[in-house]
Design a protein around this motif. Sequence first.
Motif, PDB file in Angstrom:
ATOM      1  N   ALA A   1       5.688  58.808  23.000  1.00 56.01           N
ATOM      2  CA  ALA A   1       6.585  59.644  23.890  1.00 56.01           C
ATOM      3  C   ALA A   1       8.179  59.342  23.395  1.00 56.01           C
ATOM      4  O   ALA A   1       8.459  58.286  22.812  1.00 56.01           O
ATOM      5  CB  ALA A   1       6.708  59.148  25.550  1.00 56.01           C
TER       6      ALA A   1
ATOM      7  N   SER B   1       3.420  58.066  34.006  1.00 55.41           N
ATOM      8  CA  SER B   1       3.331  56.895  34.896  1.00 55.41           C
ATOM      9  C   SER B   1       4.706  56.563  35.692  1.00 55.41           C
ATOM     10  O   SER B   1       4.331  55.798  36.558  1.00 55.41           O
ATOM     11  CB  SER B   1       2.810  55.786  34.085  1.00 55.41           C
TER      12      SER B   1
ATOM     13  N   ASP C   1       1.492  66.002  27.581  1.00 58.14           N
ATOM     14  CA  ASP C   1       2.017  64.705  27.653  1.00 58.14           C
ATOM     15  C   ASP C   1       2.304  64.141  29.063  1.00 58.14           C
ATOM     16  O   ASP C   1       2.812  64.763  30.024  1.00 58.14           O
ATOM     17  CB  ASP C   1       3.672  65.424  27.448  1.00 58.14           C
TER      18      ASP C   1
ATOM     19  N   GLY D   1       0.651  60.935  31.990  1.00 60.25           N
ATOM     20  CA  GLY D   1      -0.223  61.149  32.949  1.00 60.25           C
ATOM     21  C   GLY D   1      -1.618  60.385  32.298  1.00 60.25           C
ATOM     22  O   GLY D   1      -2.621  60.522  33.068  1.00 60.25           O
TER      23      GLY D   1
ATOM     24  N   GLY E   1       3.250  57.355  26.601  1.00 63.74           N
ATOM     25  CA  GLY E   1       4.408  56.544  26.918  1.00 63.74           C
ATOM     26  C   GLY E   1       3.892  55.168  27.350  1.00 63.74           C
ATOM     27  O   GLY E   1       4.006  54.064  26.585  1.00 63.74           O
ATOM     28  N   ARG E   2       3.290  54.910  28.589  1.00 64.63           N
ATOM     29  CA  ARG E   2       2.771  53.599  29.208  1.00 64.63           C
ATOM     30  C   ARG E   2       1.710  53.107  28.259  1.00 64.63           C
ATOM     31  O   ARG E   2       1.823  52.100  28.005  1.00 64.63           O
ATOM     32  CB  ARG E   2       1.871  54.095  30.355  1.00 64.63           C
TER      33      ARG E   2
ATOM     34  N   TYR F   1       8.807  48.479  30.803  1.00 61.76           N
ATOM     35  CA  TYR F   1       8.670  49.961  30.579  1.00 61.76           C
ATOM     36  C   TYR F   1       9.405  50.830  31.640  1.00 61.76           C
ATOM     37  O   TYR F   1       9.152  50.622  32.610  1.00 61.76           O
ATOM     38  CB  TYR F   1       7.025  50.388  30.708  1.00 61.76           C
TER      39      TYR F   1
ATOM     40  N   GLY G   1      11.475  54.495  32.959  1.00 65.64           N
ATOM     41  CA  GLY G   1      11.348  56.070  32.640  1.00 65.64           C
ATOM     42  C   GLY G   1      12.898  56.485  31.997  1.00 65.64           C
ATOM     43  O   GLY G   1      13.764  55.871  32.333  1.00 65.64           O
ATOM     44  N   GLU G   2      12.779  57.566  31.299  1.00 63.28           N
ATOM     45  CA  GLU G   2      14.019  58.220  30.795  1.00 63.28           C
ATOM     46  C   GLU G   2      14.789  58.846  32.100  1.00 63.28           C
ATOM     47  O   GLU G   2      16.157  59.121  32.069  1.00 63.28           O
ATOM     48  CB  GLU G   2      13.728  59.367  30.006  1.00 63.28           C
ATOM     49  N   GLY G   3      14.211  58.818  33.181  1.00 62.52           N
ATOM     50  CA  GLY G   3      15.034  59.554  34.319  1.00 62.52           C
ATOM     51  C   GLY G   3      15.294  58.454  35.381  1.00 62.52           C
ATOM     52  O   GLY G   3      15.784  58.534  36.322  1.00 62.52           O
TER      53      GLY G   3
ATOM     54  N   ARG H   1      18.000  64.617  29.521  1.00 65.80           N
ATOM     55  CA  ARG H   1      16.816  65.433  30.094  1.00 65.80           C
ATOM     56  C   ARG H   1      16.716  65.561  31.358  1.00 65.80           C
ATOM     57  O   ARG H   1      15.775  66.659  31.457  1.00 65.80           O
ATOM     58  CB  ARG H   1      15.821  64.238  29.951  1.00 65.80           C
ATOM     59  N   TYR H   2      17.359  65.310  32.110  1.00 64.72           N
ATOM     60  CA  TYR H   2      17.149  65.755  33.589  1.00 64.72           C
ATOM     61  C   TYR H   2      18.538  66.434  33.948  1.00 64.72           C
ATOM     62  O   TYR H   2      19.636  65.962  34.328  1.00 64.72           O
ATOM     63  CB  TYR H   2      17.146  64.753  34.449  1.00 64.72           C
TER      64      TYR H   2
ATOM     65  N   GLU I   1      14.622  60.137  38.520  1.00 71.47           N
ATOM     66  CA  GLU I   1      13.333  60.978  38.644  1.00 71.47           C
ATOM     67  C   GLU I   1      12.637  60.070  38.027  1.00 71.47           C
ATOM     68  O   GLU I   1      11.372  60.204  37.564  1.00 71.47           O
ATOM     69  CB  GLU I   1      13.442  62.206  37.801  1.00 71.47           C
ATOM     70  N   GLY I   2      12.956  58.657  37.605  1.00 65.24           N
ATOM     71  CA  GLY I   2      11.797  57.617  37.011  1.00 65.24           C
ATOM     72  C   GLY I   2      12.209  56.480  37.541  1.00 65.24           C
ATOM     73  O   GLY I   2      13.135  55.990  37.978  1.00 65.24           O
TER      74      GLY I   2
HETATM   75  P1  RVP Z   1       3.021  58.306  30.484  1.00 64.51           P
HETATM   76  O1  RVP Z   1       2.289  58.274  29.601  1.00 64.51           O
HETATM   77  O2  RVP Z   1       2.218  58.460  31.613  1.00 64.51           O
HETATM   78  O3  RVP Z   1       3.721  56.985  30.869  1.00 64.51           O
HETATM   79  O4  RVP Z   1       3.974  59.329  30.540  1.00 64.51           O
HETATM   80  C1  RVP Z   1       4.988  59.578  29.468  1.00 64.51           C
HETATM   81  C2  RVP Z   1       5.999  60.399  29.640  1.00 64.51           C
HETATM   82  O5  RVP Z   1       6.708  60.779  31.007  1.00 64.51           O
HETATM   83  C3  RVP Z   1       6.921  61.192  28.687  1.00 64.51           C
HETATM   84  O6  RVP Z   1       6.482  61.602  27.592  1.00 64.51           O
HETATM   85  C4  RVP Z   1       7.871  62.089  29.627  1.00 64.51           C
HETATM   86  O7  RVP Z   1       7.301  63.324  29.311  1.00 64.51           O
HETATM   87  C5  RVP Z   1       7.783  61.537  30.769  1.00 64.51           C
HETATM   88  N1  RVP Z   1       9.063  60.810  31.361  1.00 64.51           N
HETATM   89  C6  RVP Z   1       9.712  60.056  30.712  1.00 64.51           C
HETATM   90  N2  RVP Z   1      10.508  59.384  31.630  1.00 64.51           N
HETATM   91  C7  RVP Z   1      10.221  59.903  32.820  1.00 64.51           C
HETATM   92  C8  RVP Z   1      10.914  59.761  34.009  1.00 64.51           C
HETATM   93  O8  RVP Z   1      11.947  58.720  34.209  1.00 64.51           O
HETATM   94  N3  RVP Z   1      10.516  60.393  34.921  1.00 64.51           N
HETATM   95  N4  RVP Z   1       9.095  60.990  32.698  1.00 64.51           N
END
Ligand code: RVP
Length: 498
Positions: free
Chosen positions: A57, A316, A357, A359, A380-381, A404, A406-408, A417-418, A429-430
């Motif tokens: 990710a 995640s 990408d 989940g 990512g996770r 770990y 999130g980018e949000g 990104r947001y 958002e994360g």
């Molecule tokens: P996961 O693999 O379930 O951890 O998901 C990773 C994906 O989640 C990223 O590739 C991106 O599309 C999305 N993402 C990254 N940051 C956030 C957030 O903060 N909501 N979401």
Amino acid sequence: MAQIIDGVSRTFNEFLLLPNRTRTECATETVDLSTPLVRHARGERSAIELRTPFTSAIMQAVSSPELAIALARNGGLSFIHHNRPIEAQAADVRTVKNFKAGFVASDTNVKPADTLGQLQELMVRTGHSTAAVTDDGTGSGRLLGLVTSRDFHPQRHDADEPVASRMVPVDALACSREDVTLSQANARLWDERLDCLPVVDGEGRLRHLVFRSDYSDNKRFPDQLVDAEKRLRVGAGVNTHDYRERIPQLVEAGADALCFDSSDGFSDWQAQALVWSKKHFPDVPVGGGNVVDAEGFRFLAQAGADFVKVGVGGGSICITRDQKGIGRGQASAVLDVAAAREAFAEETGQYVPICSDGGLVHDYHMSLALAMGADFVMMGRYFARFDQAPGAKLPTRDGFVKEYWGEGSNRARNWQRYGQGGQGLIFEEGVDGYVPYAGDLSEGLAVTIAKMKSTMVSCGAMTVQEFQSTARLTVVSEQSFQESHATVAVRETPDSVA
Ligand code: RVP
């Protein structure tokens, strides 16, 4: 009035694969996981094919140069994250491109006048027992000698003695020039009974060190993803705000593929940015996303995207669905977009790969994503758990976790990104959290790959393309979902606890 589309929004947990006939030639050793990364004429091969269907990710907590190197060595591709100054991202791309398997950049370096005490401290810090002595004390200075932990002992030698008194001078060292191959270097290491072979340029400047152990290490990675010059491949994330400045520098640094990174890629901004990128850099593949339906896919494919990422709200660490009520179950999204990809290929003759990408919670979800039509997955996770990911490794009562986020999240503050209407995050958002530590990437990924190949063998598929076209899936009821798990009390072994 609002339109309600047919069908419900489904997740991977709601599906299982049915076994198909397995032919005698279909075995885990013969399953081929290679898959196209970028747009190509139907029936032809993609200019870049992943050797294994995994990408990491575009996130600060995931795609560092260390992780990118480890993933490319295992046949996948990282997209270096972009939420920072362009120079810093380009430097990370360069680090991956300059990685030469088996040839390491020396990180333990001293000047001849440095003391043995300083050298000892440095060796403890880096964990390495061989130091290069260079005129300027850097890993690229003029090589003057080598000094190893066998050349001095804190109890025998005065800590104030200069390194020069104990080093083996360059005249007495076996060295090679830059054009040496790894197997030639290895032959010298054995023939001349060396532990370490310095590689220098025409002016005697240090370029790399080759150690005996690195040669056998390199043999472990038969699926490395490399370019025509045998350099590891690496991707880079870009955004729709500063792409005119960012893309040229990333291309100059050697990025093999770019990807516009947005939580909602179904926008005019992304289409305009794709058009700009294809106009100015027609030879550099660029992906787009994220989308969750046929309309979004078609929009980006028509704008020139070389691949399209699928998934909104399933990550995640993602709370977009809670915060904005936007998203779609990942399985439904992949199925819908895969059908659109086929229709687009039928009409235009162009095959545009898609990436599932976010989940993916269990290893079998990755196989489901491929079976449903994804050409590769992004995670990512999964990758954040490994040693090579940048998050700190922290002890807990039962073991270790890795950070770990999130980018949000407020920690990342990736406002590009947001798009929330300004230069900042108005709401998150994360989330910012932890994932269980999972050790070395290569070891973890080997288990995942073994499971994926075993699934494909049961489904009678020897390639990803065959898997996509022949897989049969069933929707599971709540009751049959429960039946999928062990129904006895499981005895805890050291493995199951981990
Ligand atoms: P996961 O693999 O379930 O951890 O998901 C990773 C994906 O989640 C990223 O590739 C991106 O599309 C999305 N993402 C990254 N940051 C956030 C957030 O903060 N909501 N979401």
